[in-house]
Design an enzyme around this catalytic site. Structure first.
Site, short mmCIF file in Angstrom:
data_model
loop_
_atom_site.label_atom_id
_atom_site.label_comp_id
_atom_site.label_asym_id
_atom_site.label_seq_id
_atom_site.Cartn_x
_atom_site.Cartn_y
_atom_site.Cartn_z
N GLU A 197 27.46 20.88 42.92
CA GLU A 197 26.08 19.99 42.12
C GLU A 197 24.76 20.76 42.60
O GLU A 197 23.69 20.24 42.05
CB GLU A 197 26.20 18.46 42.67
CG GLU A 197 27.46 18.05 42.22
CD GLU A 197 27.89 16.61 42.74
OE1 GLU A 197 28.53 15.80 42.19
OE2 GLU A 197 27.32 16.44 44.01
N GLN A 231 37.93 9.49 37.60
CA GLN A 231 37.58 10.46 38.86
C GLN A 231 38.01 9.91 40.19
O GLN A 231 38.00 10.51 41.23
CB GLN A 231 36.07 10.71 38.88
CG GLN A 231 35.66 11.54 37.68
CD GLN A 231 34.24 11.86 37.60
OE1 GLN A 231 33.52 11.35 36.81
NE2 GLN A 231 33.63 12.20 38.65
N ARG A 247 26.57 14.40 38.07
CA ARG A 247 26.81 15.96 38.70
C ARG A 247 25.74 15.77 39.99
O ARG A 247 25.28 16.80 40.16
CB ARG A 247 26.62 17.02 37.85
CG ARG A 247 27.30 18.27 38.46
CD ARG A 247 27.41 19.31 37.40
NE ARG A 247 28.00 20.42 38.09
CZ ARG A 247 28.45 21.44 37.66
NH1 ARG A 247 28.13 21.78 36.26
NH2 ARG A 247 28.98 22.46 38.18
N CYS A 248 25.98 14.86 40.78
CA CYS A 248 25.02 14.95 42.08
C CYS A 248 25.46 13.69 43.11
O CYS A 248 26.49 12.88 42.63
CB CYS A 248 23.68 14.72 41.62
SG CYS A 248 23.03 12.99 41.43
#
Ligand SMILES: Cc1cc2nc3c(=O)[nH]c(=O)nc-3n(C[C@H](O)[C@H](O)[C@H](O)COP(=O)(O)OP(=O)(O)OC[C@H]3O[C@@H](n4cnc5c(N)ncnc54)[C@H](O)[C@@H]3O)c2cc1C
Lengths: 793, 291
Positions: free
Chosen positions: A738, A221, A368-369
């Site tokens: 998110e 990522q 996801r945060c």
């Protein structure tokens, strides 16, 4: 005549995702799709034990298998100074174990062979002799004074502690508690889960001895960070390293860390002088790569009788596994945990945090945060729920009373963040209306009379998205800005590259929409490319909802630079001075005569064929964007459930989600992000967790044991929007990727707890499996998922 | 997820398949739907020398309901064939109720009914349903066919009574004594999950009187649990609130659940009891409607 922005796929257009065309036709290009000439295959032998000394490793049988080219062990890595590597949080992590293994699934050896079947056979032929050591599977064991030290490789390592950290104003908080009428408490465990992207991690390392260049195709990522890290670890010059992230099959934070497999494949390619492909299997991914959460949160809230919150004390104990390997802004040891309660007017707060090593896979990644905000907001909304109940106040009214009001912005939170915009109360009202809040209590009572248990849960929050601003946010010292580069070709088509890395967010679609909005070039005329460090400008990658807030802003800024140059060209073409030129979408015109104008495409052509005297030819530029602040979206979620009193099974009757993420670039993509996040929120609340038995065996190493909900059980979602533009972002956008994973789980838990609250239960730890809900109902006691988690009697 | 090396044969007839099994001396495995075997191969929990793929044998995919109500299910009948069968809801309501609870819709397109019974997973749904229905398996080997009662066929966890050179070619549900009724309830954490607890109850009814009762459980013991004795008290009776409760308690007592992360043994017993009550109460209500 100005263009119709929606028609050209500009801001606000529900443009279909450009990416989907190739994905749904099976034409995606993932790491495993790439085949290079002469490529070898690598498989990793993993430790079956959670904590053991390695007495010997015998690889001779592996070499007897035809087709085996190389077997790597920790010893061989150590000879090249590669047995350990730095993590993104200033720790070290074993690449291949040398002294001992510290978690089940740890990398012990690697086989490089002609095909993956042979490599797997050879892994089975390696004989490793282990001597078992005491296993530590939770922080409670880790902190015991006689606990075995897991990280005996480190000098000056105090027991199993990773860090001690605190923030806030202790004194002011003590004072608030002294003045409180009511003190409300909450204690819970946010269980360990795994992001489990559909595609596992993998890499193809291709070292070319002739050119001296190393190319690595990999699932990252943040490819640019990887290039920097490889340059440091592998001692290769940075310009001789090219990292390429092709299509990624999801990331969710799992693909931010740098994993041993990547590093081993690189050394293997250097040694064999052939490309080496490593594709992790699902079990490998679930047991060894960055997990999320696993935090014990405890706190108390000082309250005035009338419902006003006076202060908050909080403590976290986090389980980091064997290596502190998740990425965080270097100033903050437990991510942005201190963003907790940011949407409430909270006069005083204090947070203490301690991290521990355990014999579990490393991580604590921001699943996801934005760096631990999921845990922060979950605790916040469970605490708020309990406080309202303790005060005997209505859940919505208690929130309404304490939420930061519209006229209080910019608002400095008790922990020092600056929230800058929002209409919290409006969002709350929209949600209450949609779920039918005003009649719910009556409905609930009537249902109870018929033996049915209904519950409603609310979760409201704002979260800090889009790190950074470079003053406060860096990873390993690299400041968290981002970048975009735009080249407009002579026919008015363009290519845009950014330092972000798409993994399902739809950058190819939305970045083009931003350019279309700024320049009037139809989105379909713009190619978007990311992930190749040889071509894309430097950036910190995609996680923590930072793409739109940071890279997206850079896209707007670079487009504006292009427009500024195009304006000069337009003046030249129209033979007027620049001051006499006006802009409307896609076109410059003469102020005194709107009919006389040139399109952006005309300007592009002129930039290559008819530029003004003295002007540099071409129409391209780049922008590095360092945001002045984080962006602060707001979410108000409402969930209605029915609990079956005889089985503990609960069904979701209704979910209402109100999101304010500022200006929406592509509403359809925003809605997709919210639905995806709500699905993960439901997953956390209902089933998705990874536990370990006393020996450190991972329960959840495959998808029969690690449960992800399917379309079958996932409830439907009703979405609503409120728009408060971000005051500092060039197009007014805030992060949204998110919000739902972060704020969602508490709404589900609050709803179930509400349904059983007549028994006196205040908390049920996630996941709220039917047996836990049944236990709560029948005992009237809180149900804790805290260890020791007993797997068998 | 790379299996060990294995040989592969794809016979066209049952006889050919038996000959291959016979010659292998026990190192071959039959491949039916592959929904249990293939995952085990990939995890290297199983590493047979040879796979004998029976999918190319004609004539093994059928559900035959005979005039007397006997139901015959061929070795290649997929879970979804039972799910979408028009005849099963009347011929065997227990099978019809279980069909959409087995695995997930994707697995159901491949997995076979008979393969599932052969696999003898203690959490398997079909072995439990078959046991409640008092069914049997028709096995064929080098010396011809033989019939094995399901309760003797499933001899332990992942163990069946077949010899290495035998194939289960058919599952048979005997003709009901009267009207076949019953149902199947399963507590699962998610679609495609194996049972935390599931209950099959089969009642053959003559009017509103129970002529035969069978019950079996999955997920609550180290093997499929035959709880037929626990519901025997219902035979010759009309269903009443009282005898339903007694039967439910007896079935719950027959369960042998272990405490684990799905719940305590008490919890699982409670689920069994609740499910038996729900099934029987449902049957009582519909039999009253008929009567
Ligand atoms: C995701 C998933 C979820 C599942 N969930 C459930 C569930 O909820 N409930 C449930 O009951 N099952 C479940 N299953 C298992 C599924 O029902 C399988 O289809 C079934 O257990 C085996 O049938 P098969 O045809 O696939 O057999 P295979 O996998 O081909 O074979 C299984 C075993 O039986 C043997 N065998 C197969 N056919 C014969 C035969 N005719 N004669 C002799 N031996 C034979 C094989 O040699 C092998 O040992 C699930 C499977 C998956 C992958």
């Amino acid at each position: 005549m100005a263009l119709d922005e929606i028609k050209i796929g500009g801001m606000g257009a529900r443009r279909r995702r450009v990416e989907d065309n190739r994905f749904i036709r099976g034409k995606g290009n993932y790491v495993d799709d790439i085949v290079l000439q002469g490529m070898l295959h690598m498989e990793i032998l993993r430790s079956p034990m959670a904590h053991a000394r390695i007495k010997s490793i015998d690889v001779s049988k592996a070499y007897e298998i035809p087709g085996v080219r190389l077997v790597l062990t920790g010893e061989m890595m150590a000879a090249r100074n590669l047995a350990w590597m730095p993590t993104l949080s200033y720790d070290t992590q074993a690449v291949l174990a040398t002294d001992k293994v510290r978690f089940q699934g740890q990398e012990v050896a690697a086989v490089i062979a002609d095909d993956p079947y042979i490599a797997k056979d050879a892994c089975q032929a390696i004989v490793v002799e282990y001597e078992a050591l005491p296993v530590i599977v939770n922080p409670l064991q880790a902190m015991a004074s006689d606990a075995t030290v897991i990280r005996d490789d480190k000098e000056n390592q105090p027991g199993n502690k990773v860090f001690d950290w605190e923030i806030g104003d202790r004194e002011a908080t003590d004072k608030a508690f002294a003045e409180a009428d009511v003190i409300s408490k909450m204690e819970l465990h946010y269980p360990r889960s795994h992001p489990s992207p559909m595609e596992t991690c993998g890499s193809i390392a291709d070292f070319n001895r002739a050119t001296g260049k190393l190319t690595v195709y990999m699932t990252s990522q943040a490819p640019h960070i990887v290039r920097a890290a490889v340059a440091m670890v592998a001692e290769l010059p940075e310009h001789m390293i090219r990292i390429v992230s092709p299509d990624l099959g999801g990331g969710f934070g799992n693909k931010v860390p740098i994993y041993p497999g990547y590093v081993i494949s690189i050394l293997a390619s250097i040694l064999t002088e052939r490309p080496v492909k490593w594709i992790e299997d699902k079990t490998g991914n679930l047991i060894s790569t960055g997990f999320g959460r696993d935090v014990y949160l405890k706190g108390e809230m000082a309250l005035r009788k009338d419902g006003k919150i006076l202060g908050m004390r909080m403590n976290t104990i986090s389980d980091h596994g064997a290596f502190y390997a998740d990425a965080q802004p270097s100033k903050f040891k437990i991510g942005l945990m201190h963003s907790t309660f940011a949407c409430y007017d909270l006069p005083a707060a204090h947070l203490t945090s301690t991290g521990y090593y355990t014999n579990k896979a490393p991580g604590g990644v921001a699943y996801r945060c934005s760096f631990r905000v999921t845990e922060a907001m979950f605790f916040q909304e469970r605490m708020i729920h309990a406080a309202a109940d303790d005060l005997g106040m209505d859940q919505a009214e208690f929130r309404r009373m304490n939420l930061v009001k519209d006229d209080m912005f910019p608002y400095r939170t008790a922990f020092g963040f600056l929230t800058d915009s929002g209409q919290y109360e409006k969002c709350l009202n929209v949600g209450m209306e949609a779920i039918g809040y005003s009649t719910f209590k009556q409905e609930q009572e009537e249902a109870r009379k018929r033996g049915k248990l209904l519950g409603i849960g609310i979760s409201t929050m704002t979260e800090p998205l889009g790190a950074g601003n470079s003053r406060e946010y860096d990873i390993l010292g690299i400041k968290m800005f981002d970048s975009a580069e735009l080249r407009v070709h002579m026919t008015g088509k363009a290519i845009l590259r950014t330092g972000a890395m798409n993994q399902g967010q739809g950058h190819q679609t939305t970045w083009a929409q931003i350019v279309a909005h700024e320049l009037g070039i139809p989105a379909d005329d713009i190619t978007v490319e990311e992930g190749d460090t040889d071509t894309a400008p430097f950036g910190m990658g995609t996680y923590a909802s930072r793409s739109t807030p940071v890279a997206g802003a850079a896209v707007a800024m670079v487009s504006r630079k292009i427009r500024a140059k195009a304006r000069k060209i337009a003046a030249h073409l129209l033979e007027v001075s620049e001051e006499d030129i006006e802009w409307e979408l896609g076109r410059f015109y003469v102020r005194s005569n709107k009919e006389r104008g040139v399109t952006i495409q005309d300007c592009a052509l002129a930039a290559y064929s008819n530029m003004p005297d003295g002007m540099e030819p071409g129409l391209e530029n780049n922008a590095y964007y360092d945001p002045p602040n984080l962006t602060w979206p707001f979410a108000a979620y409402f969930v209605k459930v029915e609990v079956d009193a005889e089985t503990g099974v609960w069904d979701v009757l209704n979910v209402v989600a109100v999101d304010d993420c500022g200006v929406r670039i592509n509403p359809m993509i925003v809605e997709g992000q919210i639905m995806g996040g709500l699905t993960e929120a439901y997953a956390m609340a209902s089933m998705q967790y990874i536990t370990f038995d006393e020996e450190g065996n991972c329960i959840g190493s495959n998808y029969m044991d690690y449960l992800l909900p399917t379309a079958w059980e996932t409830p439907g979602f009703e979405l609503h929007e409120v728009v408060t533009p971000c005051p500092h972002h060039p197009i007014g956008a805030k992060g949204i990727g998110e919000c739902a994973t972060v704020a969602g789980p508490a709404a589900f838990v609050n709803a179930v707890v509400n349904a059983v609250s007549h028994t006196g239960v205040r908390n049920i730890d996630m996941p709220m499996m039917p047996n836990r809900v049944y236990e709560a109902l029948t005992t009237g006691k809180d149900v804790s998922g805290m260890p020791p988690v007993r797997i068998s009697e | 997820m790379y299996p060990s090396r294995f040989g592969y044969e794809s016979p066209k007839t049952v006889e050919e398949a038996i000959a291959i099994l016979d010659a292998s001396g026990g190192d071959a495995k039959i491949l039916a739907g592959g929904q249990s075997l293939v995952p085990m191969l990939k995890l290297r929990f199983a590493a047979p020398e040879m796979l004998v793929d029976i999918n190319n044998i004609d004539g093994l995919r059928y559900i035959n309901v005979e005039a007397d109500g006997t139901v015959r299910i061929g070795a290649l009948t997929r879970h979804e064939d039972l799910e979408y069968s028009d005849e099963l809801p009347t011929a065997s309501p227990v099978l019809a109720a279980a069909a959409h609870l087995v695995a997930d819709p994707i697995v159901r397109t491949r997995g076979t009914f008979v393969g599932s019974v052969c696999h003898a997973d203690p959490q398997g749904d079909w072995a439990a349903a078959m046991t409640a229905l008092g069914g049997h398996i028709v096995a064929q080997g080098p010396n011809g066919k033989r019939t094995i009662e399901v309760k003797d066929f499933v001899i332990g966890p992942f163990q069946n009574a077949l010899a290495y050179n035998e194939i289960a070619i058919e599952a048979v549900i005997p003709a009901p004594k009267g009207k076949s009724t019953g149902s199947y309830l399963k507590l699962e954490r998610r679609v495609g999950d194996f049972a935390t607890a599931s209950v099959a109850v089969s009642l053959d009814m003559v009017g509103d009187v129970v002529a035969r009762a069978g019950s079996a459980l999955a997920g609550v013991g180290g093997r499929t649990i035959d709880a037929t004795d626990a519901v025997a008290s219902l035979v010759g009776q009309k269903l009443t609130e009282e005898n339903i409760k007694t039967a439910a308690e007896a079935v719950a007592a027959a369960a042998e659940p272990r405490s684990d992360h799905r719940g305590t043994s008490d919890y699982k017993r409670q689920i069994v009891k609740t499910f038996v009550i729900r099934i029987l109460t449902g049957l009582a209500e519909s039999s009253q409607k008929v009567a």
